[in-house]
Design an enzyme around this catalytic site. Structure first.
Site, short mmCIF file in Angstrom:
data_model
loop_
_atom_site.label_atom_id
_atom_site.label_comp_id
_atom_site.label_asym_id
_atom_site.label_seq_id
_atom_site.Cartn_x
_atom_site.Cartn_y
_atom_site.Cartn_z
N SER A 113 36.68 20.79 74.58
CA SER A 113 35.71 21.16 73.55
C SER A 113 34.34 21.52 74.10
O SER A 113 34.22 22.46 74.87
CB SER A 113 35.63 20.02 72.54
OG SER A 113 34.86 20.42 71.45
N HIS A 114 33.32 20.74 73.72
CA HIS A 114 31.94 21.08 74.10
C HIS A 114 31.59 20.64 75.52
O HIS A 114 30.46 20.81 75.95
CB HIS A 114 30.98 20.45 73.10
CG HIS A 114 31.10 18.95 73.05
ND1 HIS A 114 32.18 18.32 72.45
CD2 HIS A 114 30.33 17.98 73.55
CE1 HIS A 114 32.03 17.01 72.58
NE2 HIS A 114 30.92 16.78 73.24
N ASP A 277 31.38 26.30 69.89
CA ASP A 277 31.57 25.56 71.14
C ASP A 277 32.83 26.01 71.89
O ASP A 277 33.47 27.00 71.52
CB ASP A 277 31.62 24.06 70.86
CG ASP A 277 32.90 23.64 70.14
OD1 ASP A 277 33.45 24.48 69.41
OD2 ASP A 277 33.34 22.49 70.32
N ASP A 279 35.98 25.16 72.12
CA ASP A 279 37.25 25.37 71.43
C ASP A 279 37.09 25.93 70.02
O ASP A 279 38.07 26.00 69.26
CB ASP A 279 38.07 24.08 71.41
CG ASP A 279 37.37 22.95 70.67
OD1 ASP A 279 36.13 22.96 70.63
OD2 ASP A 279 38.06 22.07 70.12
N ASP A 281 35.46 24.89 67.24
CA ASP A 281 35.43 24.12 66.00
C ASP A 281 34.01 23.72 65.57
O ASP A 281 33.82 23.27 64.45
CB ASP A 281 36.36 22.89 66.06
CG ASP A 281 36.08 21.98 67.23
OD1 ASP A 281 35.16 22.27 68.01
OD2 ASP A 281 36.79 20.95 67.36
N ARG A 282 33.03 23.90 66.46
CA ARG A 282 31.66 23.55 66.06
C ARG A 282 30.88 24.80 65.67
O ARG A 282 31.24 25.91 66.05
CB ARG A 282 30.92 22.90 67.23
CG ARG A 282 31.53 21.58 67.65
CD ARG A 282 30.66 20.89 68.68
NE ARG A 282 31.22 19.59 68.96
CZ ARG A 282 30.52 18.55 69.41
NH1 ARG A 282 29.23 18.67 69.64
NH2 ARG A 282 31.12 17.40 69.63
N GLU A 363 30.41 16.64 59.94
CA GLU A 363 29.79 15.66 60.82
C GLU A 363 28.45 16.21 61.29
O GLU A 363 28.24 17.43 61.35
CB GLU A 363 30.67 15.41 62.05
CG GLU A 363 32.02 14.82 61.73
CD GLU A 363 32.73 14.38 63.01
OE1 GLU A 363 32.65 13.20 63.33
OE2 GLU A 363 33.34 15.23 63.68
N GLU A 364 27.58 15.28 61.69
CA GLU A 364 26.26 15.70 62.18
C GLU A 364 26.35 16.45 63.49
O GLU A 364 25.40 17.10 63.89
CB GLU A 364 25.34 14.47 62.32
CG GLU A 364 25.93 13.26 63.06
CD GLU A 364 26.33 13.48 64.48
OE1 GLU A 364 25.57 14.17 65.18
OE2 GLU A 364 27.39 12.97 64.90
N SER A 365 27.48 16.35 64.17
CA SER A 365 27.65 16.92 65.50
C SER A 365 28.09 18.39 65.42
O SER A 365 28.96 18.81 66.16
CB SER A 365 28.67 16.10 66.27
OG SER A 365 29.87 15.98 65.51
N LYS A 376 37.68 20.82 62.11
CA LYS A 376 36.43 21.50 61.78
C LYS A 376 36.55 22.93 62.28
O LYS A 376 37.38 23.23 63.12
CB LYS A 376 35.24 20.76 62.38
CG LYS A 376 35.29 20.51 63.89
CD LYS A 376 34.09 19.65 64.26
CE LYS A 376 34.00 19.40 65.75
NZ LYS A 376 34.80 18.25 66.19
#
Ligand code: VG1
Ligand code: CO
Length: 543
Positions: A113-114, A277, A279, A281-282, A363-365, A376
């Site tokens: 991910s990130h 990000d 992958d 999802d963000r 989420e806050e992230s 997400k």
């Protein structure tokens, strides 16, 4: 086909964290580290035998090697069919969409991910279940237990498979379908949003910049934004997925999305800036010189959901992770819909989504999503924002400011202290956990502490319980301080401190966030004796 049974020995530490198993590439390259984990998944998921598996990753270093290994192991384990993304590429939300659409028995997502990539960076692997979402804890724990006793794995001795072109192949009795990574996902987006309305927005001269950070969303964003929605060529920057993300840190925040942030804070800023990000999802959303906090983003989406065809008239409830600000709670209250508070990590939304209790969650992230998949979804969030702007014809900044006027503003920040010495961080956290309950009734920053505990959660659908999910201090005015140790890092430990305060007075909404929260931030760092215990007095990342 010739299948080998290879004997192996367990590795320590193959317990998945907040989101899958993440380690340095060097760790994954050691001996049978990867095969052990993959075999443990196959051994604990008998449904996969004779079933369909979705496979793909974010293109980081080791992705190609892992895809080849997993294909050969899948064939040797009797999987009937694998849907693999062309070039081994698939974003996390696309994997989720494909599992659901093709009714697969599961999916393997190759990504950290990130986290940074490249030979000296991180690699990761995550198993998703048939609803398309990350495996719940009961499943990840079963996989982990299996890794501790594994003594053999199965693999086909075939040569590498041709995954660079779409098409069908067989490997022994197994069918391999190499799919276009974008097609199913783009089709789903067209069902949820009014592409004509967004196209009109771009035709009217609206300008945006999307920073794919040399990670997975480049091909998705180009196809959807530039080709299908008519955004000008060049809207997507850093669109080529690279094994090392171009040396960058594919985390869409104000610190790591440098190129985008610089442009959005310049005189030439386009109307909307976004990034995703590793992958996919963000998401981060920016207006000119204006940052939308992920918590506010979720609240604004919920408040405007009626504008999107996929959501109009079908909002049942919302959910947010515990450290996420309570901005969305206010929207839920006004809409008269349910609002759930879950532990950190998308896997905790799965049951609520499956049961139809919630429609949106976040989420806050930098994570927002809905019941369209069970992950997400970065680009989805961008399309949601484009929809709001297209329908309301207002700037990103005005949309958020109006939201604050209507609901009040939840000032919110997260301070990350990355790469702390693991032992120091552990002892800091353990002692803090002992101290927190005693703070109930005390006065902090002039307000009484009404809740002081370690967050635990009982899933309302299946009754499963989770504890140790973050230390909370809730003050009498609703302000909160939360401490958590990250479950995704691979270097030392990361301490996250989350701080929130509600401000009803519109005359005070323009304060700078760090100033508006200064007293609570001071209290937070003092309580955990941060400086004395870690030597740090400045966070690595402020969001
Ligand atoms: C972080 C975030 C969490 C998120 C997780 C996975 O976890 O805080 O909200 O779900 O990353 O996101 P942690 O344990 O480091 O705080 V991603 O984009 O890495 O799949
Ligand atoms: Co991610």
């Amino acid at each position: 086909m010739s299948v080998s049974t290879v004997s192996t020995q367990p590795f320590e530490g193959q317990r998945p964290g907040t989101s899958g198993l993440r380690k340095k590439v060097d760790v994954f390259r050691k001996g049978n580290y990867l095969p052990n984990f993959v075999q443990s998944v196959f051994d604990t998921r008998p449904d996969l035998k004779g079933g369909t598996l979705v496979l793909g990753g974010d293109g980081r270093f080791y992705n190609r090697h892992a895809v080849q290994t997993i294909l050969k192991m899948a064939a040797a384990n009797g999987i009937h069919r694998v849907l693999v993304g062309q070039g081994g590429l698939l974003s996390t939300p696309a994997v989720s969409a494909i599992i659901r659409k093709h009714r697969a028995e599961g999916g393997l997502v190759l990504s950290a991910s990130h986290n940074p990539g490249g030979p000296s960076g991180d690699f990761g692997i995550k198993f998703n279940v048939p609803n398309g979402g990350p495996a719940p804890e009961s499943v990840t724990e079963a996989i982990y237990r299996r890794t501790q006793g594994i003594d053999r794995f199965f693999i086909d001795d075939a040569a590498d498979l041709p995954i660079n072109e779409t098409g069908d192949y067989t490997l022994g009795a197994m069918q391999i379908t190499v799919i276009d990574p974008v097609a199913d996902y783009a089709e789903l987006m067209e069902q949820l949003f009014d592409f004509d309305a967004i196209r009109d927005l771009f035709t009217s001269g609206f300008r945006m910049r999307f920073d794919a950070m040399h990670a997975i969303t480049g091909p998705y964003a180009r196809e959807i934004l530039e080709h299908r929605l008519g955004a000008t060529a060049g809207t997507v920057i850093n669109g080529q997925p690279l094994e090392d993300f171009g040396g960058g840190h594919p985390d869409p925040n104000l610190t790591y999305a440098e190129a985008l942030v610089e442009e959005m804070y310049s005189d030439q800023a386009p109307d909307l800036g976004a990034a995703s990000d590793g992958d996919g999802d963000r998401n981060m959303i920016l207006g000119p010189r204006f940052f939308v906090t992920p918590s506010d983003s979720l609240a604004v989406m919920a408040a405007n959901a009626e504008l999107a065809p996929g959501y109009a008239g079908r909002m049942t409830g919302v959910a947010r992770s515990m450290p996420t600000s309570q901005a969305v709670d206010r929207v839920a209250e006004k809409l008269g819909i349910a609002c759930y508070e879950t532990p950190t990590g998308w896997k905790f939304f799965g049951n609520l989504l499956d049961a139809g209790r919630i429609t949106l969650c976040g989420e806050e992230s930098f994570g927002t999503g809905s019941d369209h998949v069970r992950e997400k979804d970065g680009l989805w969030a961008v399309l949601f924002w484009l929809t709001i702007v297209a329908e309301r014809r207002k700037s990103v900044t005005d949309i958020v400011r109006e939201h604050w006027r209507a609901y009040g503003r939840n000032f919110y920040t997260r301070h990350d202290y990355e790469a702390l010495d693991a032992n120091q961080a552990k002892s800091l956290y353990t002692e803090l956990a002992e101290k927190v309950p005693s703070l109930r009734g005390e006065t902090l920053a002039g307000r009484k502490v009404v809740v002081a505990d370690d967050f635990r959660y009982t899933d309302p659908i299946d009754g499963s319980q989770t504890s140790g999910q973050g230390l909370r201090l809730i003050l009498e005015d609703g302000s909160r301080i939360v401490f958590r140790l990250s479950g995704t890092g691979t270097e030392g430990a990361t301490l996250r401190i989350y701080v929130e305060r509600f401000e009803a007075d519109a005359g005070k909404h323009e304060q700078e966030t760090q100033k508006a929260l200064a007293d609570l931030i001071d209290v937070a760092t003092a309580i955990c004796q941060l400086k004395a215990r870690t030597g740090r007095d400045m966070p690595t990342v402020i969001t």
